[in-house]
Design a protein around this motif. Sequence first.
Motif, mmCIF file in Angstrom:
data_model
loop_
_atom_site.group_PDB
_atom_site.id
_atom_site.type_symbol
_atom_site.label_atom_id
_atom_site.label_comp_id
_atom_site.label_asym_id
_atom_site.label_seq_id
_atom_site.Cartn_x
_atom_site.Cartn_y
_atom_site.Cartn_z
ATOM 1 N N GLU A 112 0.841 -1.207 0.000
ATOM 2 C CA GLU A 112 0.000 0.000 0.000
ATOM 3 C C GLU A 112 0.875 1.257 0.000
ATOM 4 O O GLU A 112 0.572 2.234 -0.686
ATOM 5 C CB GLU A 112 -0.903 0.017 1.233
ATOM 6 C CG GLU A 112 -1.996 -1.023 1.205
ATOM 7 C CD GLU A 112 -2.710 -1.160 2.544
ATOM 8 O OE1 GLU A 112 -2.325 -0.487 3.532
ATOM 9 O OE2 GLU A 112 -3.667 -1.956 2.612
ATOM 10 N N MET A 113 1.959 1.210 0.750
ATOM 11 C CA MET A 113 2.861 2.363 0.811
ATOM 12 C C MET A 113 3.544 2.594 -0.542
ATOM 13 O O MET A 113 3.705 3.738 -0.964
ATOM 14 C CB MET A 113 3.920 2.153 1.898
ATOM 15 C CG MET A 113 3.365 2.280 3.290
ATOM 16 S SD MET A 113 4.519 1.797 4.597
ATOM 17 C CE MET A 113 6.097 2.255 3.951
ATOM 18 N N ASP A 114 3.950 1.516 -1.209
ATOM 19 C CA ASP A 114 4.555 1.644 -2.545
ATOM 20 C C ASP A 114 3.586 2.350 -3.488
ATOM 21 O O ASP A 114 3.960 3.258 -4.223
ATOM 22 C CB ASP A 114 4.926 0.265 -3.111
ATOM 23 C CG ASP A 114 6.127 -0.362 -2.420
ATOM 24 O OD1 ASP A 114 6.921 0.391 -1.807
ATOM 25 O OD2 ASP A 114 6.274 -1.595 -2.493
ATOM 26 N N ARG A 115 2.333 1.934 -3.440
ATOM 27 C CA ARG A 115 1.303 2.546 -4.275
ATOM 28 C C ARG A 115 1.115 4.017 -3.912
ATOM 29 O O ARG A 115 1.066 4.885 -4.788
ATOM 30 C CB ARG A 115 -0.014 1.777 -4.108
ATOM 31 C CG ARG A 115 -1.155 2.323 -4.962
ATOM 32 C CD ARG A 115 -2.513 1.866 -4.478
ATOM 33 N NE ARG A 115 -2.743 2.435 -3.150
ATOM 34 C CZ ARG A 115 -3.307 1.782 -2.140
ATOM 35 N NH1 ARG A 115 -3.712 0.551 -2.281
ATOM 36 N NH2 ARG A 115 -3.477 2.357 -0.971
ATOM 37 N N ASP A 116 1.011 4.296 -2.609
ATOM 38 C CA ASP A 116 0.801 5.671 -2.152
ATOM 39 C C ASP A 116 1.963 6.586 -2.547
ATOM 40 O O ASP A 116 1.758 7.758 -2.865
ATOM 41 C CB ASP A 116 0.600 5.717 -0.635
ATOM 42 C CG ASP A 116 -0.736 5.118 -0.207
ATOM 43 O OD1 ASP A 116 -1.589 4.857 -1.091
ATOM 44 O OD2 ASP A 116 -0.925 4.912 1.005
ATOM 45 N N LEU A 117 3.175 6.052 -2.527
ATOM 46 C CA LEU A 117 4.336 6.845 -2.940
ATOM 47 C C LEU A 117 4.234 7.196 -4.420
ATOM 48 O O LEU A 117 4.474 8.340 -4.817
ATOM 49 C CB LEU A 117 5.633 6.088 -2.661
ATOM 50 C CG LEU A 117 6.913 6.813 -3.059
ATOM 51 C CD1 LEU A 117 7.159 8.003 -2.141
ATOM 52 C CD2 LEU A 117 8.101 5.865 -3.024
ATOM 53 N N MET A 118 3.857 6.218 -5.226
ATOM 54 C CA MET A 118 3.760 6.440 -6.677
ATOM 55 C C MET A 118 2.727 7.496 -7.047
ATOM 56 O O MET A 118 2.954 8.284 -7.959
ATOM 57 C CB MET A 118 3.417 5.132 -7.392
ATOM 58 C CG MET A 118 4.578 4.238 -7.614
ATOM 59 S SD MET A 118 4.093 2.936 -8.761
ATOM 60 C CE MET A 118 4.858 1.545 -8.004
ATOM 61 N N VAL A 119 1.599 7.507 -6.336
ATOM 62 C CA VAL A 119 0.545 8.459 -6.671
ATOM 63 C C VAL A 119 0.699 9.786 -5.919
ATOM 64 O O VAL A 119 -0.149 10.665 -6.028
ATOM 65 C CB VAL A 119 -0.876 7.872 -6.430
ATOM 66 C CG1 VAL A 119 -1.116 6.662 -7.303
ATOM 67 C CG2 VAL A 119 -1.105 7.560 -4.960
ATOM 68 N N GLY A 120 1.772 9.908 -5.155
ATOM 69 C CA GLY A 120 2.047 11.163 -4.465
ATOM 70 C C GLY A 120 1.275 11.363 -3.177
ATOM 71 O O GLY A 120 1.235 12.461 -2.627
#
Length: 172
Positions: A112-120
């Motif tokens: 989830e954190m990887d995803r959140d980082l990608m979308v800013g």
Amino acid sequence: MASRGTTETSKLKQNLEEQLDRLMQQLQDLEECREELDADEYEETKKETLEQLSEINDSLKKIMSGDMTLVDELSGMQLAIQAAISQAFKTPEVIRMFAKKQPRQLRTRLAEMDRDLMVGKLGRDLYTQQKVEILTALRKLGEKLTPDDEMFLSANAGAALSQFERVSNDLG
């Protein structure tokens, strides 16, 4: 002569009762001071208190069902407490999942954190801190880390995590 667990059981029961009393008092105090707190602070504190109550309930269920060995559970709690004391982990959610030995949930949180980082949605500094915490927790739980995760951990692990590693190795 050995107590055969009666002393330990009595102390565990007393500690659980004290913890329950403390959390119930905390909820009562929170309600009484509601007007003095901003809405976010009130909600966050209440949520954390209710999560702690839920954790006590889960522990009681395990104890009552016989699905818990006191020594294993206490070792996990001791490591989690040491992580919090050494300030190695700053994220209560990570401490909780670590204490409950939930590697699958830790990996889900990492995704989830990887995803959140990608979308800013998550800043790089917070991402790095939490990823280091999660990877350290996974390693301590005996989980295999990828070579990339190992490199990330060695490049970003700080002094507090190194201290936690040393102490937890001593406990083990």
